[in-house]
Design an enzyme around this catalytic site. Structure first.
Site, PDB file in Angstrom:
ATOM      1  N   SER A  13       5.817   8.062 -11.206  1.00 58.66           N
ATOM      2  CA  SER A  13       5.733   7.881  -9.753  1.00 58.66           C
ATOM      3  C   SER A  13       6.629   6.707  -9.349  1.00 58.66           C
ATOM      4  O   SER A  13       7.802   6.889  -9.018  1.00 58.66           O
ATOM      5  CB  SER A  13       4.275   7.663  -9.354  1.00 58.66           C
ATOM      6  OG  SER A  13       4.183   7.460  -7.977  1.00 58.66           O
ATOM      7  N   LYS A  55      -2.618  -0.086 -21.644  1.00 59.90           N
ATOM      8  CA  LYS A  55      -2.162  -0.679 -20.379  1.00 59.90           C
ATOM      9  C   LYS A  55      -3.332  -0.832 -19.401  1.00 59.90           C
ATOM     10  O   LYS A  55      -4.376  -0.198 -19.569  1.00 59.90           O
ATOM     11  CB  LYS A  55      -1.058   0.167 -19.753  1.00 59.90           C
ATOM     12  CG  LYS A  55      -1.550   1.277 -18.854  1.00 59.90           C
ATOM     13  CD  LYS A  55      -0.499   1.946 -18.004  1.00 59.90           C
ATOM     14  CE  LYS A  55      -1.173   2.985 -17.101  1.00 59.90           C
ATOM     15  NZ  LYS A  55      -0.325   3.953 -16.477  1.00 59.90           N
ATOM     16  N   ASP A  63       5.254  19.718  17.209  1.00 59.21           N
ATOM     17  CA  ASP A  63       4.370  18.570  16.925  1.00 59.21           C
ATOM     18  C   ASP A  63       4.231  18.299  15.434  1.00 59.21           C
ATOM     19  O   ASP A  63       3.474  17.422  15.019  1.00 59.21           O
ATOM     20  CB  ASP A  63       2.983  18.792  17.559  1.00 59.21           C
ATOM     21  CG  ASP A  63       2.238  19.969  16.944  1.00 59.21           C
ATOM     22  OD1 ASP A  63       2.820  20.670  16.084  1.00 59.21           O
ATOM     23  OD2 ASP A  63       1.069  20.185  17.307  1.00 59.21           O
ATOM     24  N   GLY A  70       6.779   2.244 -12.765  1.00 59.26           N
ATOM     25  CA  GLY A  70       6.243   0.993 -13.315  1.00 59.26           C
ATOM     26  C   GLY A  70       5.717   1.129 -14.744  1.00 59.26           C
ATOM     27  O   GLY A  70       5.953   0.262 -15.586  1.00 59.26           O
ATOM     28  N   THR A  71       5.034   2.213 -15.015  1.00 55.99           N
ATOM     29  CA  THR A  71       4.459   2.419 -16.350  1.00 55.99           C
ATOM     30  C   THR A  71       5.568   2.552 -17.398  1.00 55.99           C
ATOM     31  O   THR A  71       5.512   1.940 -18.472  1.00 55.99           O
ATOM     32  CB  THR A  71       3.575   3.698 -16.330  1.00 55.99           C
ATOM     33  OG1 THR A  71       2.568   3.518 -15.341  1.00 55.99           O
ATOM     34  CG2 THR A  71       2.953   3.964 -17.671  1.00 55.99           C
ATOM     35  N   GLN A  75      -6.870  10.605  -7.908  1.00 55.04           N
ATOM     36  CA  GLN A  75      -7.985   9.985  -7.167  1.00 55.04           C
ATOM     37  C   GLN A  75      -9.292  10.601  -7.672  1.00 55.04           C
ATOM     38  O   GLN A  75      -9.955  11.365  -6.980  1.00 55.04           O
ATOM     39  CB  GLN A  75      -7.793  10.199  -5.672  1.00 55.04           C
ATOM     40  CG  GLN A  75      -6.512   9.541  -5.180  1.00 55.04           C
ATOM     41  CD  GLN A  75      -6.514   9.355  -3.672  1.00 55.04           C
ATOM     42  OE1 GLN A  75      -7.509   8.992  -3.073  1.00 55.04           O
ATOM     43  NE2 GLN A  75      -5.361   9.608  -3.061  1.00 55.04           N
TER      44      GLN A  75
HETATM   45  C1  R5P Z   1      -1.526   7.179 -14.702  1.00 50.53           C
HETATM   46  O1  R5P Z   1      -2.559   7.042 -15.298  1.00 50.53           O
HETATM   47  C2  R5P Z   1      -0.543   8.277 -14.974  1.00 50.53           C
HETATM   48  O2  R5P Z   1      -0.792   8.938 -16.176  1.00 50.53           O
HETATM   49  C3  R5P Z   1       0.873   7.719 -14.960  1.00 50.53           C
HETATM   50  O3  R5P Z   1       1.031   6.817 -16.030  1.00 50.53           O
HETATM   51  C4  R5P Z   1       1.146   7.010 -13.673  1.00 50.53           C
HETATM   52  O4  R5P Z   1       0.681   7.747 -12.587  1.00 50.53           O
HETATM   53  C5  R5P Z   1       2.612   6.730 -13.506  1.00 50.53           C
HETATM   54  O5  R5P Z   1       2.780   6.041 -12.303  1.00 50.53           O
HETATM   55  P1  R5P Z   1       3.911   4.961 -12.139  1.00 50.53           P
HETATM   56  O6  R5P Z   1       5.214   5.641 -12.435  1.00 50.53           O
HETATM   57  O7  R5P Z   1       3.783   4.532 -10.714  1.00 50.53           O
HETATM   58  O8  R5P Z   1       3.630   3.838 -13.074  1.00 50.53           O
END
Ligand code: R5P
Length: 302
Positions: free
Chosen positions: A222, A189, A34, A225-226, A94
């Site tokens: 992640s 940002k 499961d 985008g940043t 979070q």
């Molecule tokens: C956010 O405050 C973290 O320090 C990173 O800048 C962020 O988590 C990076 O996420 P992503 O790659 O999705 O922009």
């Protein structure tokens, strides 16, 4: 001391055991039909100082539950102390409640749960917000993963300049600049709380990136985008080569391609999360974690 590698220890457990010169044990790990995890400690731990190594990405929820199960089993077996090495601690982002979203401030629940399971010391690296980790009712130690990462980048660059994509990453940029012997700055940002979209609010003034090798640094990548926003800004301001360096390479689907598309020439990271070594220069931070375990950091809460 006995180091136990959890199902997502990523080999760090074995390395830190050899660095600390102590015993090492792989945990039992099977998956029930499961989808439940079955974990176990295959040797007695009564009276021992136990270190459990378990990173929490990919599959953060599953990895956290496995950590709780292992720690609580060690507690049940009457281990003398339980330290969790969690190189990447999921849910760290979070850490705030946004009224318009109605989200839970989940990192506090996670810290409480780990503590309840029997963990009295935690070791992590490049936490998203070290302030929120002070809520942990025990010892919280942050290993220095930034210096070994900066040293790796240094090998490849001759005219570096460091850029933090936001103010929170300024401490990382400062350490990189010390190691690389160069200047640094940051961008302001803003992330849309509902969509997650990132946009530059204010760019640094009077910066000359011309002919520089720009190192964009962050705690984690992640979606990418940043880094993409920062790379586009750097290109618009004449940067030559651009590399991205982050301790945690979460690298959600398409992150690598997005960054390459924005002109990022190379990616550097560490082994806090397993990632394709053909795509990113990967630094082993086991020694930094072993040093953190050896350190006598004070408890985060009285
Ligand atoms: C956010 O405050 C973290 O320090 C990173 O800048 C962020 O988590 C990076 O996420 P992503 O790659 O999705 O922009």
């Amino acid at each position: 001391m006995l180091v136990i590698e959890g199902p997502s220890g990523n080999g760090i457990g074995k390395s830190i055991a050899s660095s600390l010169g102590c015993d090492f044990l792989e945990s039992l790990h099977t998956i029930f039909p499961d989808g439940e995890s079955e974990v176990g400690i295959t040797a007695p731990v009564e009276g021992k100082d136990v270190v459990i190594v378990q990173s929490t990405c990919p599959m953060p929820d599953k990895r956290l539950i496995e950590l709780v199960l292992l720690a609580n089993e060690a507690k049940r077996q009457k281990a003398r102390s339980i330290c969790a090495v969690v190189p990447y601690l999921a849910y760290s982002r979070q850490d705030q409640r946004f009224e318009e979203k109605g989200n839970a401030v989940s990192i506090y629940t996670i810290l409480e749960m780990l503590n309840f399971a029997g963990i009295s010391t935690m070791v992590t690296a490049a936490p998203h917000n070290s302030e929120s980790l002070k809520a942990f009712n025990g010892r919280m130690i942050v290993a220095d993963a930034i210096t070994p990462l900066a040293n790796e980048v240094k090998k490849d660059l001759s005219k570096p300049f460091v850029l933090a994509p936001d103010k929170d990453a300024l401490y990382i940029a400062k350490r990189f600049a010390e190691v690389l012997g160069c200047g640094y700055t940051y961008i302001k940002k803003q992330r849309n709380k509902l969509t997650g979209e990132v946009k530059i609010l204010e760019a640094p003034k009077d910066v000359d990136f011309k002919d520089k090798e720009l190192v964009i640094v962050d705690d984690m990548i992640s979606t990418g985008g940043t880094i993409v926003q920062a790379a586009q800004f750097a290109h618009a301001n004449g940067a030559g080569r651009i590399v991205a360096a982050a301790v945690h390479l979460v690298m959600a689907d398409g992150a690598y391609e997005r960054m390459r598309g924005a002109g990022v020439d190379a990616v550097y990271g560490t082994n806090t999360i397993p990632y394709d070594r053909a795509r990113a220069h990967t630094v082993d931070i086991s020694d930094a974690i072993a040093a953190a375990i050896r350190s006598k950091a004070a408890p985060t809460k009285a």
